[in-house]
Design a protein around this motif. Structure first.
Motif, PDB file in Angstrom:
ATOM      1  N   VAL A 168       0.930  -1.355   0.487  1.00  0.00           N
ATOM      2  CA  VAL A 168      -0.094  -0.215   0.137  1.00  0.00           C
ATOM      3  C   VAL A 168       1.134   1.600  -0.130  1.00  0.00           C
ATOM      4  O   VAL A 168       2.652   0.929   0.328  1.00  0.00           O
ATOM      5  N   VAL A 169       0.055   2.716   0.104  1.00  0.00           N
ATOM      6  CA  VAL A 169       1.170   3.366   0.087  1.00  0.00           C
ATOM      7  C   VAL A 169       0.767   4.023   1.672  1.00  0.00           C
ATOM      8  O   VAL A 169      -0.020   4.240   1.938  1.00  0.00           O
ATOM      9  N   CYS A 170       2.310   3.146   2.276  1.00  0.00           N
ATOM     10  CA  CYS A 170       2.211   3.559   4.176  1.00  0.00           C
ATOM     11  C   CYS A 170       2.377   5.225   4.332  1.00  0.00           C
ATOM     12  O   CYS A 170       2.387   5.910   3.247  1.00  0.00           O
ATOM     13  N   HIS A 171       1.767   5.903   5.155  1.00  0.00           N
ATOM     14  CA  HIS A 171       1.526   6.774   6.111  1.00  0.00           C
ATOM     15  C   HIS A 171       3.260   7.122   6.129  1.00  0.00           C
ATOM     16  O   HIS A 171       3.733   8.375   5.992  1.00  0.00           O
ATOM     17  N   GLY A 172       3.638   5.804   7.023  1.00  0.00           N
ATOM     18  CA  GLY A 172       5.183   5.997   7.098  1.00  0.00           C
ATOM     19  C   GLY A 172       5.256   6.473   8.594  1.00  0.00           C
ATOM     20  O   GLY A 172       6.733   6.534   8.845  1.00  0.00           O
ATOM     21  N   ASP A 173       4.629   7.021   8.929  1.00  0.00           N
ATOM     22  CA  ASP A 173       5.326   7.874  10.830  1.00  0.00           C
ATOM     23  C   ASP A 173       3.194   7.492  11.794  1.00  0.00           C
ATOM     24  O   ASP A 173       2.611   8.770  11.602  1.00  0.00           O
ATOM     25  N   ALA A 174       2.845   6.538  11.749  1.00  0.00           N
ATOM     26  CA  ALA A 174       1.606   6.629  11.337  1.00  0.00           C
ATOM     27  C   ALA A 174       1.152   5.923  12.921  1.00  0.00           C
ATOM     28  O   ALA A 174      -0.294   5.848  13.284  1.00  0.00           O
ATOM     29  N   CYS A 175       1.850   6.765  13.325  1.00  0.00           N
ATOM     30  CA  CYS A 175       1.771   7.199  15.542  1.00  0.00           C
ATOM     31  C   CYS A 175       0.395   7.721  15.622  1.00  0.00           C
ATOM     32  O   CYS A 175      -0.080   9.242  14.894  1.00  0.00           O
ATOM     33  N   ALA A 176      -0.002   7.840  16.811  1.00  0.00           N
ATOM     34  CA  ALA A 176      -1.312   8.723  17.166  1.00  0.00           C
ATOM     35  C   ALA A 176      -1.297   9.817  17.120  1.00  0.00           C
ATOM     36  O   ALA A 176      -2.546  10.451  16.517  1.00  0.00           O
ATOM     37  N   PRO A 177      -0.786  10.714  17.044  1.00  0.00           N
ATOM     38  CA  PRO A 177      -0.944  12.344  17.238  1.00  0.00           C
ATOM     39  C   PRO A 177      -0.998  12.339  15.611  1.00  0.00           C
ATOM     40  O   PRO A 177      -1.337  13.575  15.877  1.00  0.00           O
ATOM     41  N   ASN A 178      -0.281  11.792  14.425  1.00  0.00           N
ATOM     42  CA  ASN A 178      -1.012  11.568  13.538  1.00  0.00           C
ATOM     43  C   ASN A 178      -2.341  11.437  12.403  1.00  0.00           C
ATOM     44  O   ASN A 178      -2.317  11.560  11.756  1.00  0.00           O
ATOM     45  N   THR A 179      -2.827  11.054  13.337  1.00  0.00           N
ATOM     46  CA  THR A 179      -4.306  11.426  12.561  1.00  0.00           C
ATOM     47  C   THR A 179      -5.871  11.737  13.487  1.00  0.00           C
ATOM     48  O   THR A 179      -5.275  12.182  14.750  1.00  0.00           O
ATOM     49  N   LEU A 180      -6.042  12.764  12.655  1.00  0.00           N
ATOM     50  CA  LEU A 180      -7.117  14.566  12.988  1.00  0.00           C
ATOM     51  C   LEU A 180      -8.617  13.538  13.077  1.00  0.00           C
ATOM     52  O   LEU A 180      -9.562  12.000  12.159  1.00  0.00           O
ATOM     53  N   VAL A 181      -8.845  13.590  14.441  1.00  0.00           N
ATOM     54  CA  VAL A 181     -11.050  12.768  15.035  1.00  0.00           C
ATOM     55  C   VAL A 181     -11.806  14.137  14.015  1.00  0.00           C
ATOM     56  O   VAL A 181     -11.345  14.671  15.522  1.00  0.00           O
ATOM     57  N   ALA A 182     -12.400  13.693  13.777  1.00  0.00           N
ATOM     58  CA  ALA A 182     -13.484  14.333  14.174  1.00  0.00           C
ATOM     59  C   ALA A 182     -14.796  14.135  15.004  1.00  0.00           C
ATOM     60  O   ALA A 182     -14.101  13.645  15.789  1.00  0.00           O
ATOM     61  N   ASP A 183     -14.954  14.576  15.695  1.00  0.00           N
ATOM     62  CA  ASP A 183     -16.062  14.582  16.796  1.00  0.00           C
ATOM     63  C   ASP A 183     -17.264  14.125  17.155  1.00  0.00           C
ATOM     64  O   ASP A 183     -17.316  13.464  18.229  1.00  0.00           O
ATOM     65  N   ASP A 184     -17.424  13.487  15.889  1.00  0.00           N
ATOM     66  CA  ASP A 184     -18.183  12.251  16.008  1.00  0.00           C
ATOM     67  C   ASP A 184     -18.019  11.120  16.142  1.00  0.00           C
ATOM     68  O   ASP A 184     -17.979  10.079  16.014  1.00  0.00           O
ATOM     69  N   GLY A 185     -16.534  11.339  16.310  1.00  0.00           N
ATOM     70  CA  GLY A 185     -15.247  10.487  16.371  1.00  0.00           C
ATOM     71  C   GLY A 185     -14.913   9.571  15.100  1.00  0.00           C
ATOM     72  O   GLY A 185     -14.352   8.480  14.793  1.00  0.00           O
ATOM     73  N   ALA A 186     -15.197   9.483  13.629  1.00  0.00           N
ATOM     74  CA  ALA A 186     -15.123   9.804  12.158  1.00  0.00           C
ATOM     75  C   ALA A 186     -13.693  10.173  12.432  1.00  0.00           C
ATOM     76  O   ALA A 186     -13.508  11.500  12.645  1.00  0.00           O
ATOM     77  N   PRO A 187     -12.422   9.779  11.219  1.00  0.00           N
ATOM     78  CA  PRO A 187     -11.554   9.731  10.808  1.00  0.00           C
ATOM     79  C   PRO A 187     -11.642  10.907  10.446  1.00  0.00           C
ATOM     80  O   PRO A 187     -12.482  10.997   8.875  1.00  0.00           O
ATOM     81  N   ALA A 188     -10.556  12.036  10.467  1.00  0.00           N
ATOM     82  CA  ALA A 188     -10.950  13.355   9.708  1.00  0.00           C
ATOM     83  C   ALA A 188      -9.553  14.232   8.464  1.00  0.00           C
ATOM     84  O   ALA A 188      -9.485  14.532   7.907  1.00  0.00           O
ATOM     85  N   GLY A 189      -8.912  12.890   8.896  1.00  0.00           N
ATOM     86  CA  GLY A 189      -7.549  12.946   7.946  1.00  0.00           C
ATOM     87  C   GLY A 189      -6.201  12.735   8.559  1.00  0.00           C
ATOM     88  O   GLY A 189      -6.499  12.202   9.516  1.00  0.00           O
TER      89      GLY A 189
END
Ligand code: ATP
Ligand code: MG
Length: 245
Positions: A168-189
């Motif tokens: 796949v195309v890996c994120h490369g640093d997929a640590c928790a702080p690098n995911t943004l989350v919308a207020d409804d709990g959906a991944p946001a970016g």
């Protein structure tokens, strides 16, 4: 790499002159200090919010050119920061991006709901892997290339590369702080894509699941793997965690 050192700064932060200039009349808030001393600032204006990553001159491991190139490529397919400005002066180098709406998965609001955060991180990683096209990705993050950069002792410790499960195309640093989350709990970016590239999906899965323990404590990996839609693969997880450290 000792990830837990990266955190919201607790000590007062001196705002570099270049960041002040970029900010103009906007309000400047330091939001993050990474383990190499690199800083991220939020610039809050009347109509738009920007983020500026700044690294002191002579911090070669943090290559903002590489990150800007990857963000520009990935923005066609996934929610990642839009590059606004890139520059350097004698003090350091910076990358300004437009804010993605959402909170980091390690924002206090999500630290209080670790299971929901772990699910958002797993679902977000799956969405990223599904969205980014392997065939046309110009960047590599293969285990072989990463191992080639190690010294002999480290290479010995990491051991043989397992067969690829799925490229796949890996994120490369997929640590928790690098995911943004919308207020409804959906991944946001996703942010922090300086090492994005083609590799086995377990390179991301191993590190992302490991980082849950650093940020949320034990017991959240099952929710993460479930949200990604995969059963843990002990051998590949162990290999890619060794390669990471
Ligand atoms: N464009 C953006 N939109 C929203 N939030 C952002 C943006 N850019 C950065 N951030 C926030 O700033 C934090 C730090 O940015 P980033 O992860 O890119 O820095 P870093 O120093 O490389 O991090 P690390 O410690 O993981 O190496 C992110 O976790 C995120 O919360
Ligand atoms: Mg980061």
């Amino acid at each position: 790499m000792i990830r837990p050192l990266a955190a919201a700064p607790t000590e007062p932060v001196t705002v570099p002159p270049a960041v002040r200039t970029l900010a103009g009349d906007d309000h400047v808030t330091p939001v993050w200090r990474n383990e190499l001393g690199g800083l991220t600032f939020r610039l809050t204006g009347a109509t738009e919010t920007r983020f500026v990553k700044w690294v002191a001159a002579g911090t070669p491991e943090l290559d903002l050119d590489a990150e800007a190139a990857r963000l520009t490529w990935a923005a066609r397919y996934a929610v990642v920061p839009h590059v606004l400005d890139r520059g350097h002066d004698e003090d350091g180098s910076w990358l300004a991006t437009a804010a993605i709406p959402g909170r980091s998965a390690v924002d206090p609001a999500w630290l209080a709901r670790p299971k929901d955060a772990a699910r958002a991180i797993g679902a977000g990683l799956r969405a990223l892997h599904d969205a980014l096209p392997v065939d046309t990705c110009p960047f590599s993050w293969s285990a072989e290339e990463r191992i080639a950069r190690l010294d002999d002792a480290a290479r010995e410790q990491v051991g043989p590369v397992p067969a690829v499960d799925r490229l796949v195309v890996c994120h490369g640093d997929a640590c928790a702080p690098n995911t943004l989350v919308a207020d409804d709990g959906a991944p946001a970016g996703h942010v922090d894509l300086g090492t994005l590239g083609v590799g086995d999906r377990w390179a991301d899965l191993a590190v992302s699941s490991m980082s849950l323990g650093w940020n949320f404590g034990d017991g959240h990996e099952a929710a993460f793997f479930d949200a990604y839609g995969i059963a843990p693969d002990a051998e590949r997880i162990a290999f890619y965690r060794r390669l990471w450290t």
